[in-house]
Enzyme design. Structure first.
Site, PDB file in Angstrom:
ATOM      1  CD  GLU A 165      -2.879  -1.347   2.283  1.00 31.56           C
ATOM      2  OE1 GLU A 165      -2.671  -0.235   3.207  1.00 31.56           O
ATOM      3  OE2 GLU A 165      -3.877  -1.969   2.391  1.00 31.56           O
ATOM      4  CD  GLU A 370      -2.933  -5.978   4.073  1.00 26.18           C
ATOM      5  OE1 GLU A 370      -3.629  -5.160   4.645  1.00 26.18           O
ATOM      6  OE2 GLU A 370      -1.728  -5.992   3.951  1.00 26.18           O
TER       7      GLU A 370
END
Ligand code: BG6
Length: 465
Positions: A165, A370
């Site tokens: 991320e 995720e």
């Protein structure tokens, strides 16, 4: 029954800074998180800092047994840069080499597919002190760190991620105030984003050069931006939000270049980063082999009150100081919510991501790296010593149903990884929200498999539910 394709991977993701903890004499250097906690512990939930994460460094043997007991066929941990190279550059910590080699070996011995991430929000403080990601030196330090990892662990790991991320430290550290250095500076944010992308591309280059058979990717938190309405202002806001929050890393990582519209927007306000054409060549020539996608909640967007098109904005010579100049978050009335965390639950987001990748990014192979459900005060769901987390099972099933449909419709998705394995520490939220298949007792560090952990094993064994 929702049956997944043969070889579909089932597992979880975690990260070094959130799970390893610090042991006396382990030789780990100070990270940006260790430093921030040392000067501002009050910012962290219950003042629990990165030194007290879930002791994987000590308990890895038991934890790797638990991977098997919860049906993992894949696992994604991360290496802590500050553990391996305490000052960010230079001397290697031999204890870290020994630790990671032992961990990776044991996971391989279990027949669990290992995918290792190199950077999960954690920068050695020595580099942070010199400007961190604003400074190009950090880019080249990361390239060298990545190359070191490929050399030291390449016989044990063949699948890598550069960053988790990468947009989050940009937003949280330079536009919001929940990652260090916690400042608000749009120009710096854009430089940090660009430098991070360059570092990721350089790591891809090093990986392919050193071990041509190995595969490498980046993990992006993707969600299409859903506009509040069909008005042209809201549609424009959503398009710009998607450019900044998804395509700023997605396009250079997969296609090798930045979206033209994003460049134009940034240029219009004199916010272009410091770059060279040689660097753009590196980005163009070193795209990822597949994609890691994290998805928790959708991005809903509305045009800002003071629209960037409005007269006020046109007269605003100072220009944007933050992204709310272009778009604002929109809270959709009646949205489905995870009441234990306050995040929206929107399963169709998985389908939309899958179709975006299929239609706009050449249907590149991807893994859902995720997805998960954080729960505050989860101990209240404990019965007979086991957390009865039916809500988590339902959350996973509901997302998997949508993913299954997407795969039937041609999505090239090869695995599902839950966040997370053992309940772990999470930045400023510390242990507030629990996400694990395995409960962690903070006092004793005892691990107990939750109902979802037993269920996950059956899911994995049946390759579906
Ligand atoms: C993910 C991050 O986006 O969110 C993790 O990759 C983080 O590092 C997780 O722990 C959960 O965040 P929170 O704030 O709910 O604990």
């Amino acid at each position: 029954m929702y049956k997944f394709p043969d070889g579909f991977l089932w597992g979880t993701s975690t990260s070094g800074p959130q799970s390893e903890g610090i042991e006396q004499g382990d030789g780990k250097g100070m990270s940006n998180w260790d430093y921030w906690f040392s000067i501002a512990p009050e910012k962290f939930h219950h003042q629990v800092g990165p030194d007290r994460t879930s002791t994987f460094y000590k308990n890895y043997k038991e934890d790797i047994e638990l991977l098997e007991q919860t049906g993992h066929t894949t696992f994604r941990p991360s290496i802590q840069w500050s553990r391996l190279i305490p000052e960010g550059v230079g001397a290697i910590n031999p204890k870290a080499v020994e630790f990671y080699r032992e961990v990776f070996k044991r996971i391989n011995d279990k027949g669990i597919k290992l995918m290792v991430n190199l950077y999960h929000f954690d920068l050695p403080y020595a580099l942070q002190a010199k400007g961190g990601w604003e400074n190009k030196e950090t880019v080249y330090a990361f390239r060298d760190y990545a190359a070191k990892c490929f050399e030291l662990f390449g016989d044990l790991v063949d699948t890598w991620f550069t960053f988790n991320e990468p947009i989050v430290p940009v937003e949280a550290g330079y536009l919001g105030e929940f990652h260090y250095p916690a400042k608000v500076d749009l120009k710096a944010a854009i430089q940090v984003a660009y430098n991070t992308q360059l570092a990721s591309s350089l790591a891809v280059e090093a990986c392919h050069r050193l071990n041509p058979a190995h595969r490498i990717s980046v993990i992006l938190n993707l969600t299409p931006a859903y506009p509040r309405s069909d008005s042209s202002e809201d549609l424009k806001a959503a398009r710009i939000a998607e450019l900044f929050q998804a395509k700023s890393f997605l396009d250079p990582s997969v296609n090798g270049y930045y979206p033209e519209e994003l460049v134009e927007i940034i240029k219009a306000h004199d916010l272009l980063p410091d770059y060279t054409s040689e660097e753009l060549d590196v980005i163009r020539e070193n795209t990822v082999d597949f994609l890691g996608v994290n998805y928790y909640q959708p991005l809903r967007v509305q045009a800002p009150e003071d629209s960037a098109d409005s007269e006020d904005a046109a007269n605003d010579v100072a220009g944007p100081t933050n992204l709310d100049y272009y778009f604002e978050q929109y809270v959709m009335p009646g949205r489905k919510i995870n009441p234990h965390r306050g995040w929206e639950i929107y399963e169709p987001g998985v389908y939309d991501i899958a179709m975006m990748i299929k239609e706009d990014y050449g249907n590149i192979e991807w893994i859902l790296t995720e997805n998960g459900m954080g729960v505050e005060g989860e101990e209240k769901f404990k019965q007979d010593g086991v957390i009865q987390d039916d809500y988590r099972i339902e959350f996973i099933e509901d997302h998997l149903k949508v993913l299954h449909q997407a795969i039937e419709d041609g999505a090239n998705c090869h695995g599902y990884m839950l966040w997370t394995f053992v309940d772990c520490w999470s930045w400023l939220n510390a242990y507030k929200n629990r996400y694990g298949l395995v409960e962690l007792n903070l006092e004793t560090q005892e691990r107990t498999i939750k109902k979802s952990g037993h269920w996950f094993k059956t899911l994995s064994q049946n390759n579906g539910f």
